[in-house]
Design a protein around this motif. Structure first.
Motif, PDB file in Angstrom:
ATOM      1  N   PRO A  13      54.168 -17.942  60.001  1.00 28.78           N
ATOM      2  CA  PRO A  13      54.541 -19.024  60.917  1.00 28.78           C
ATOM      3  C   PRO A  13      54.236 -18.622  62.361  1.00 28.78           C
ATOM      4  CG  PRO A  13      56.492 -17.842  60.160  1.00 28.78           C
ATOM      5  CD  PRO A  13      55.329 -17.299  59.384  1.00 28.78           C
ATOM      6  N   PRO A  14      53.930 -19.591  63.216  1.00 30.71           N
ATOM      7  CA  PRO A  14      53.575 -19.279  64.606  1.00 30.71           C
ATOM      8  C   PRO A  14      54.653 -18.491  65.338  1.00 30.71           C
ATOM      9  CG  PRO A  14      53.093 -21.571  64.099  1.00 30.71           C
ATOM     10  CD  PRO A  14      53.809 -21.024  62.915  1.00 30.71           C
ATOM     11  N   TYR A  15      55.943 -18.783  65.043  1.00 28.03           N
ATOM     12  CA  TYR A  15      57.003 -18.109  65.813  1.00 28.03           C
ATOM     13  C   TYR A  15      57.050 -16.613  65.536  1.00 28.03           C
ATOM     14  CZ  TYR A  15      60.280 -17.352  61.938  1.00 28.03           C
ATOM     15  OH  TYR A  15      60.879 -16.891  60.794  1.00 28.03           O
ATOM     16  N   ARG A  16      56.379 -16.147  64.471  1.00 30.25           N
ATOM     17  CA  ARG A  16      56.378 -14.711  64.173  1.00 30.25           C
ATOM     18  C   ARG A  16      55.608 -13.937  65.237  1.00 30.25           C
ATOM     19  NH1 ARG A  16      55.971 -11.715  58.350  1.00 30.25           N
ATOM     20  NH2 ARG A  16      55.530  -9.622  59.105  1.00 30.25           N
ATOM     21  N   LYS A  17      54.608 -14.586  65.826  1.00 26.18           N
ATOM     22  CA  LYS A  17      53.835 -14.015  66.938  1.00 26.18           C
ATOM     23  C   LYS A  17      53.294 -12.628  66.624  1.00 26.18           C
ATOM     24  CE  LYS A  17      56.470 -16.652  70.343  1.00 26.18           C
ATOM     25  NZ  LYS A  17      57.566 -16.616  71.312  1.00 26.18           N
ATOM     26  N   GLY A  18      52.801 -12.462  65.433  1.00 27.79           N
ATOM     27  CA  GLY A  18      52.137 -11.213  65.071  1.00 27.79           C
ATOM     28  C   GLY A  18      53.066 -10.041  64.832  1.00 27.79           C
ATOM     29  N   ARG A  19      54.382 -10.268  64.877  1.00 27.53           N
ATOM     30  CA  ARG A  19      55.305  -9.147  64.728  1.00 27.53           C
ATOM     31  C   ARG A  19      55.350  -8.629  63.296  1.00 27.53           C
ATOM     32  NH1 ARG A  19      60.649 -11.781  66.913  1.00 27.53           N
ATOM     33  NH2 ARG A  19      59.659 -13.598  65.978  1.00 27.53           N
ATOM     34  N   GLU A  20      55.531  -7.327  63.134  1.00 27.10           N
ATOM     35  CA  GLU A  20      55.721  -6.738  61.813  1.00 27.10           C
ATOM     36  C   GLU A  20      57.093  -7.150  61.282  1.00 27.10           C
ATOM     37  OE1 GLU A  20      53.524  -5.026  59.968  1.00 27.10           O
ATOM     38  OE2 GLU A  20      52.053  -5.413  61.548  1.00 27.10           O
ATOM     39  N   HIS A  21      57.298  -6.909  59.959  1.00 25.36           N
ATOM     40  CA  HIS A  21      58.549  -7.348  59.327  1.00 25.36           C
ATOM     41  C   HIS A  21      59.788  -6.904  60.108  1.00 25.36           C
ATOM     42  CE1 HIS A  21      56.669  -8.951  55.766  1.00 25.36           C
ATOM     43  NE2 HIS A  21      55.988  -7.841  55.591  1.00 25.36           N
ATOM     44  N   LEU A  22      59.793  -5.627  60.472  1.00 25.90           N
ATOM     45  CA  LEU A  22      61.020  -5.077  61.066  1.00 25.90           C
ATOM     46  C   LEU A  22      61.294  -5.615  62.460  1.00 25.90           C
ATOM     47  CD1 LEU A  22      60.710  -1.372  59.885  1.00 25.90           C
ATOM     48  CD2 LEU A  22      62.111  -3.195  58.918  1.00 25.90           C
ATOM     49  N   GLN A  23      60.252  -6.159  63.091  1.00 31.01           N
ATOM     50  CA  GLN A  23      60.432  -6.675  64.449  1.00 31.01           C
ATOM     51  C   GLN A  23      60.940  -8.119  64.461  1.00 31.01           C
ATOM     52  OE1 GLN A  23      57.744  -4.218  64.192  1.00 31.01           O
ATOM     53  NE2 GLN A  23      59.497  -3.111  65.022  1.00 31.01           N
ATOM     54  N   PHE A  24      60.787  -8.838  63.372  1.00 31.85           N
ATOM     55  CA  PHE A  24      61.218 -10.239  63.447  1.00 31.85           C
ATOM     56  C   PHE A  24      62.324 -10.598  62.453  1.00 31.85           C
ATOM     57  CE2 PHE A  24      58.908 -11.290  59.711  1.00 31.85           C
ATOM     58  CZ  PHE A  24      59.083 -12.640  59.405  1.00 31.85           C
ATOM     59  N   LEU A  25      62.775  -9.610  61.697  1.00 28.26           N
ATOM     60  CA  LEU A  25      63.879  -9.868  60.771  1.00 28.26           C
ATOM     61  C   LEU A  25      65.220  -9.490  61.402  1.00 28.26           C
ATOM     62  CD1 LEU A  25      62.333  -8.575  57.437  1.00 28.26           C
ATOM     63  CD2 LEU A  25      62.521 -10.939  58.234  1.00 28.26           C
ATOM     64  N   LEU A  26      66.251 -10.114  60.871  1.00 28.20           N
ATOM     65  CA  LEU A  26      67.594  -9.936  61.419  1.00 28.20           C
ATOM     66  C   LEU A  26      68.550  -9.723  60.250  1.00 28.20           C
ATOM     67  CD1 LEU A  26      69.129 -10.314  64.155  1.00 28.20           C
ATOM     68  CD2 LEU A  26      69.391 -12.709  63.512  1.00 28.20           C
ATOM     69  N   ARG A  27      69.466  -8.771  60.413  1.00 26.10           N
ATOM     70  CA  ARG A  27      70.468  -8.542  59.366  1.00 26.10           C
ATOM     71  C   ARG A  27      71.687  -9.413  59.640  1.00 26.10           C
ATOM     72  NH1 ARG A  27      68.064  -3.587  60.467  1.00 26.10           N
ATOM     73  NH2 ARG A  27      67.589  -2.274  58.656  1.00 26.10           N
ATOM     74  N   LEU A  28      72.061 -10.236  58.662  1.00 22.60           N
ATOM     75  CA  LEU A  28      73.243 -11.084  58.853  1.00 22.60           C
ATOM     76  C   LEU A  28      74.507 -10.251  59.027  1.00 22.60           C
ATOM     77  CD1 LEU A  28      72.992 -14.131  56.439  1.00 22.60           C
ATOM     78  CD2 LEU A  28      73.147 -14.170  58.917  1.00 22.60           C
ATOM     79  N   LYS A  29      74.536  -9.081  58.409  1.00 24.11           N
ATOM     80  CA  LYS A  29      75.754  -8.255  58.478  1.00 24.11           C
ATOM     81  C   LYS A  29      76.027  -7.795  59.912  1.00 24.11           C
ATOM     82  CE  LYS A  29      74.024  -3.630  57.898  1.00 24.11           C
ATOM     83  NZ  LYS A  29      74.555  -2.348  57.960  1.00 24.11           N
ATOM     84  N   ASP A  30      74.993  -7.821  60.753  1.00 29.43           N
ATOM     85  CA  ASP A  30      75.205  -7.445  62.144  1.00 29.43           C
ATOM     86  C   ASP A  30      75.845  -8.580  62.945  1.00 29.43           C
ATOM     87  OD1 ASP A  30      74.104  -5.015  61.602  1.00 29.43           O
ATOM     88  OD2 ASP A  30      72.096  -5.547  62.303  1.00 29.43           O
ATOM     89  N   LEU A  31      75.871  -9.760  62.352  1.00 27.54           N
ATOM     90  CA  LEU A  31      76.389 -10.932  63.063  1.00 27.54           C
ATOM     91  C   LEU A  31      77.714 -11.425  62.499  1.00 27.54           C
ATOM     92  CD1 LEU A  31      73.050 -12.931  63.194  1.00 27.54           C
ATOM     93  CD2 LEU A  31      74.037 -11.575  65.021  1.00 27.54           C
ATOM     94  N   LEU A  42      69.315 -12.834  54.236  1.00 22.11           N
ATOM     95  CA  LEU A  42      69.049 -11.410  54.460  1.00 22.11           C
ATOM     96  C   LEU A  42      70.299 -10.750  55.034  1.00 22.11           C
ATOM     97  CD1 LEU A  42      66.773  -9.355  54.299  1.00 22.11           C
ATOM     98  CD2 LEU A  42      66.041 -10.074  56.564  1.00 22.11           C
ATOM     99  N   TRP A  43      71.157 -10.267  54.145  1.00 22.81           N
ATOM    100  CA  TRP A  43      72.403  -9.656  54.600  1.00 22.81           C
ATOM    101  C   TRP A  43      72.132  -8.282  55.180  1.00 22.81           C
ATOM    102  CZ3 TRP A  43      76.991 -11.385  55.727  1.00 22.81           C
ATOM    103  CH2 TRP A  43      78.030 -10.465  55.914  1.00 22.81           C
ATOM    104  N   ASP A  44      71.290  -7.506  54.475  1.00 18.10           N
ATOM    105  CA  ASP A  44      70.988  -6.153  54.932  1.00 18.10           C
ATOM    106  C   ASP A  44      69.680  -5.721  54.272  1.00 18.10           C
ATOM    107  OD1 ASP A  44      71.165  -3.740  56.185  1.00 18.10           O
ATOM    108  OD2 ASP A  44      72.755  -2.935  54.909  1.00 18.10           O
ATOM    109  N   PHE A  45      69.037  -4.735  54.831  1.00 23.14           N
ATOM    110  CA  PHE A  45      67.835  -4.192  54.191  1.00 23.14           C
ATOM    111  C   PHE A  45      67.576  -2.779  54.704  1.00 23.14           C
ATOM    112  CE2 PHE A  45      65.184  -4.581  57.936  1.00 23.14           C
ATOM    113  CZ  PHE A  45      65.680  -5.696  58.607  1.00 23.14           C
ATOM    114  N   GLU A  46      66.835  -2.023  53.883  1.00 24.92           N
ATOM    115  CA  GLU A  46      66.407  -0.683  54.298  1.00 24.92           C
ATOM    116  C   GLU A  46      64.983  -0.789  54.828  1.00 24.92           C
ATOM    117  OE1 GLU A  46      67.285   2.636  51.466  1.00 24.92           O
ATOM    118  OE2 GLU A  46      67.940   0.975  50.213  1.00 24.92           O
ATOM    119  N   ASP A  47      64.747  -0.158  55.960  1.00 23.35           N
ATOM    120  CA  ASP A  47      63.424  -0.244  56.578  1.00 23.35           C
ATOM    121  C   ASP A  47      62.325   0.219  55.620  1.00 23.35           C
ATOM    122  OD1 ASP A  47      64.941  -0.991  58.674  1.00 23.35           O
ATOM    123  OD2 ASP A  47      64.409   0.679  59.990  1.00 23.35           O
TER     124      ASP A  47
END
Lengths: 171, 203
Positions: B138-156, B120-125
């Motif tokens: 998966p359990p680690y998602r802890k009920g979060r919506e997509h935008l709360q648990f995804l990460l953009r690689l381009k930010d790193l 996931l390099w980048d995405f539009e909300d």
């Protein structure tokens, strides 16, 4: 099914690889105690024939019932989807007849016999986990009219299949 | 040293890429690494058991003119909208801490094993809003919506090209010998008779 290195074992192997830069490839499959214990207690029914690819066959006259073994379901983990052949279609010994999905892997399943599919287990559409909970009964996959009963002679009996499962864990 | 054929692609539509992958799985005996630097056609890609009515906001997908594809491997749903391009695996996702930056799936046959990953390099909300909250998470998602648990690689990472180069370097470091392959070779493999189940779903 392709279980010489099963789907779950392969996934475990991959996760080892991905945990850090220090991982060195190729990595030997890591069989933990839980896996080993599960294998030693996998049920093998004596009145069935088995394919090396871990499907079982029960013959009643010229009708064969096919499913996957207890060893296979244990190795795959939680099954969330089963794709079965269409009634009326033909299956061929040694060739894929469908797919099971577990974890994130879609694994081919192979027909141990050749014949015409007469019935499929529709219950697996809504309850694929029956393959885990009851692989030899409620988790059966399809029935077929045998084209050639000699196909069963090429399969493993329960004793040979038990040895096959043991050796699969050693590879 | 184990040889791995390397196929570099750029902007190949995800449907075509999946057709290539399934052909390589079904008809070839070599090891392959296929790297596609972004898909030129937007799409939502579901796993083999995916049901569009449960995973996608169908009316929004139709309005956005986005194809929904069912692929041949297992796993969840991946939106392919914009260029996609030390971590760990959590519940078979690629994560930093508890944020996901890549998903993967496998297909297993008697003799072969395929693993594919979407980074996931980048995405539009707004594009993520086309997806429903999946029933299985998966359990680690802890009920979060997509935008709360995804990460953009381009930010790193500073450069996308450097990331792609490092992918190849990482494979080579593991003891594989990368041998470049051409699309002509792959076209010949695609022409062989094989089971091809990846398809666009009729919404």
């Amino acid at each position: 099914m392709s279980l010489a290195r099963s789907g779950r074992a392969l996934l475990g192997q991959f996760s080892q690889l991905s945990r850090g830069a220090s991982s060195q490839y190729p990595v030997q499959a890591s069989w933990n105690f839980k896996d080993a214990l599960a294998r030693s207690y996998a049920t093998v029914l004596s009145d069935l024939k088995y394919a090396k690819s871990h499907e079982w066959v029960k013959q009643e006259g010229d009708v064969a019932t096919i499913g996957i073994s207890d060893f296979a379901q244990e190795e795959l983990g939680d099954i969330v989807y089963v794709e079965l052949p269409e009634p009326g279609s033909n299956v061929t010994a040694g060739e894929t007849f469908g797919v099971v999905e577990s974890v994130k892997a879609a694994s081919d399943v192979y027909s141990p016999i050749s014949g015409e599919v007469t019935e499929v287990n529709e219950a697996l559409v809504d309850e694929p986990a029956k393959v885990n909970s009851d692989p030899f009964s409620g988790g059966w996959m399809f029935k077929a009219k045998l084209s050639y009963s000699g196909d069963l002679d090429k399969l493993l009996d329960s004793g040979a299949y038990e040895k096959h499962c043991e050796s699969a864990g050693d590879h | 040293m184990v040889a791995v054929r390397l196929l570099r692609l750029a902007g190949v539509p995800i449907l075509q890429q999946l057709h290539i992958e399934q052909a390589l799985l079904r008809t070839d005996s070599q090891n392959w690494l296929v790297v596609n630097d972004g898909s030129s056609v937007p799409a939502i890609v579901m796993g083999i058991s995916g049901k569009a009515e449960e995973l996608v906001h169908i009316d929004k997908a139709i309005e956005a003119k986005v194809n929904v594809i069912k692929r041949f491997s297992g796993g969840g749903t991946v939106p392919i909208f914009c260029p996609y391009g030390n971590f760990r695996l959590a519940c078979h996702d690629y994560v930093f801490d508890e944020n996901k930056f890549g998903g993967n799936a496998q297909a297993i046959t008697k003799q072969r094993w395929l693993h594919h990953t979407s980074f996931l390099w980048d995405f539009e909300d707004k594009r993520m809003a086309l997806l429903q909250h999946p029933a299985r998470v998966p359990p680690y998602r802890k009920g979060r919506e997509h935008l709360q648990f995804l990460l953009r690689l381009k930010d790193l990472m500073p450069l996308r090209s450097a990331f792609l180069r490092q992918l190849e370097t990482a494979v080579a470091r593991q003891g594989f010998e990368l041998q470049e392959a051409s699309m002509e070779e792959v076209a010949a493999i695609l022409n062989k008779e094989h089971l091809q189940t990846t398809r666009i779903i009729d919404l």
